[in-house]
Write an enzyme that holds these catalytic residues in place. Sequence first.
Site, PDB file in Angstrom:
ATOM      1  N   ASP A  99     -27.169  64.474  42.300  1.00  0.00           N
ATOM      2  CA  ASP A  99     -28.520  64.798  43.092  1.00  0.00           C
ATOM      3  C   ASP A  99     -28.353  66.500  43.580  1.00  0.00           C
ATOM      4  OD1 ASP A  99     -26.307  65.084  44.921  1.00  0.00           O
ATOM      5  OD2 ASP A  99     -27.103  63.597  46.329  1.00  0.00           O
ATOM      6  N   ASP A 309     -30.289  54.369  43.311  1.00  0.00           N
ATOM      7  CA  ASP A 309     -28.663  54.776  43.546  1.00  0.00           C
ATOM      8  C   ASP A 309     -28.690  54.312  44.805  1.00  0.00           C
ATOM      9  OD1 ASP A 309     -28.398  57.391  45.167  1.00  0.00           O
ATOM     10  OD2 ASP A 309     -30.364  57.527  44.243  1.00  0.00           O
ATOM     11  N   CYS A 356     -19.894  34.587  40.130  1.00  0.00           N
ATOM     12  CA  CYS A 356     -19.477  35.670  39.990  1.00  0.00           C
ATOM     13  C   CYS A 356     -17.991  35.989  39.122  1.00  0.00           C
ATOM     14  CB  CYS A 356     -19.352  36.624  41.362  1.00  0.00           C
ATOM     15  SG  CYS A 356     -18.738  38.225  41.068  1.00  0.00           S
ATOM     16  N   CYS A 358     -16.057  38.658  38.827  1.00  0.00           N
ATOM     17  CA  CYS A 358     -15.183  39.778  38.981  1.00  0.00           C
ATOM     18  C   CYS A 358     -13.795  39.539  39.089  1.00  0.00           C
ATOM     19  CB  CYS A 358     -15.892  40.563  40.217  1.00  0.00           C
ATOM     20  SG  CYS A 358     -15.286  39.864  41.815  1.00  0.00           S
ATOM     21  N   CYS A 361     -13.246  37.210  42.507  1.00  0.00           N
ATOM     22  CA  CYS A 361     -13.829  35.977  42.521  1.00  0.00           C
ATOM     23  C   CYS A 361     -13.063  35.066  41.349  1.00  0.00           C
ATOM     24  CB  CYS A 361     -15.270  36.133  41.921  1.00  0.00           C
ATOM     25  SG  CYS A 361     -16.169  36.504  43.215  1.00  0.00           S
ATOM     26  N   HIS A 387     -16.177  43.717  43.731  1.00  0.00           N
ATOM     27  CA  HIS A 387     -17.165  42.420  43.799  1.00  0.00           C
ATOM     28  C   HIS A 387     -18.580  42.765  43.811  1.00  0.00           C
ATOM     29  CE1 HIS A 387     -19.096  38.439  44.822  1.00  0.00           C
ATOM     30  NE2 HIS A 387     -19.500  39.111  45.924  1.00  0.00           N
TER      31      HIS A 387
HETATM   32 ZN   LIG Z   1     -16.933  38.432  42.479  1.00  0.00          ZN
END
Ligand SMILES: [Zn+2]
Length: 419
Positions: A99, A309, A356, A358, A361, A387
Site C-alpha cells: 500500500d 485485503d 475445513c 486446515c 481442523c 484456520h
Molecule cells: Zn480449519
Amino acid sequence: MNLFSLNYMDFEIKAKLKSSRARAGIITVPHGKIHTPYFIPVATSATVRALDQEDMNSLGAEVLLANTYHLHLKPGDKIIKKLGGLHKFMNWNRPLFTDSGGFQAFSLGYGMEHSINKLGTIFPEKKKAAEKQPKIAEINDDGVTFNDPSSGKLVHLNPKKSMQIQQNLGADIILAFDECTSPLSSYEYTKKAMERTHKWAKESLHHHKKSLIARKNKYKDKYGNQSLYGIVQGGAYKDLRIKSAKFISSLNFDGIAIGGSLGKSKEDMHRILSWVIQLLPENKPRHLLGIGEIEDIFKCVEKGIDTFDCVMPTRIGRRGSLFISPKSHGNLKNKFRINIKNLKYKLDRKPIDKNCECLACRKYSRAYMNHLYKSQELAYYKLASLHNLNFMLRLMEKIRDSICKSYFNELKNEWLKKY
Ligand SMILES: [Zn+2]
C-alpha cells in the site's frame, strides 16, 4: 518513448455474471497469477502475524499485501532493497502488493482526532484520551508529516517518497499516494482532500513512469517491474465519489483501488460502491481496501470488486473468533464465527469447522483450541490464523467457481440467508 509499452500487468476476465457485475478473472504480474475475486492476506511487517511464508504456501496463497508504512520505519526500505527487495527478504516468490503508507499516516491524524475506524465506528473510551494528545500528523499539499508513535521520529511522506519506498520494496503491484479522510470529515474537507489525492495521483504516476523507464534502461530482468493502482477517494459524498471515480479512471493506472471512508454503515458502503464501480473501466482490476467480512465479500463481489485485503481474519482469530461455514451453523447472525473461549467448547470434540481441511481442523478439536486460547499458548495464534485464512481462501475459491459455473446467486443465498 511510448509509456504504454511499460505495462507489466495483464488482466483477463474469464467469466461474468448476467444478473450482476460479478466477474472472475486472472491478474498476471511478474511473480505469477492472481485468480480473482481474491482475498489478499495482509503481511503487515513482511509476515502475516503468527505465520510465515511456508504457512502461506501451505494455504496456497497466491498473493500477500505488505504495509509500506511499517516497512519504511522498520527495518527500513533501503535495508530491504540492499537485501535484494521484499520478495527475497521475506522469501516469498509469488505476487506482492504494497500500500502507499498513506492510510496509516493519515489514520494517525484523524484516527487520533476522531477516535474512529474506517466505517465510522466511534470509540468513546478512546476519544477522551485522544483529545488530550497533540495531533500527530500534519497534512498539506506537500504531503503528510508525522511523529512515528513508537520511535518519536519525524517522518514525511509524499507521492515521490511513497513511490521511492515502494520501488525499494519492489512489490509487483503498488498503490498511489492518497489522502484518506475520516468518516466524520466535513464535505468541504473531504473535497479538499480529494483534490489533493487527484494531484498526488498524477504525481505518483509521473514518478512511477520515470522509475520504470530508468529501470528498463538498466536491468533486463522482469522481476522489479511494477504496476501502479490509482485510488478513488471522496468519502461518503456522492458528487465527490463520482468525480473521483471519473478522474482516477481517466489516468493511465494499471488498476483502480477504492479507498477512504466508506460511510457510517454497511448500507453507506454499498451505496458508495454502486456509485463508483459503474464508472470504472471494465478492463482494469478493482481493489477494495481494508474490507473483509464474509457478508461484505459476497456483496462487493456482486458489485464487481476483484480483490480485497484486510487484517480482520487473523486479528479476530487471535482474539478467539474462528470462522464456521453454514454447514457448521455459521450465519449472518453469528457473523460466521464461534468464540472459542466460550465455556461450551471445553468438552467439544468436533473440529472448528467440519468442512475445513486446515491443520487446526484436521488435527485438533474445539476443546483443544479452547484450552490453547485460555492458556495463551503461542500455538493457538498460529492455528487460529491458519484456520481463518484457510477459510477465507477456500471461500474465495468457491466464489470464483460459482461465477465461472453460474451458481453465484445460489451460493450467496445459501450463505447469507435470513433465519
Ligand atoms: Zn480449519
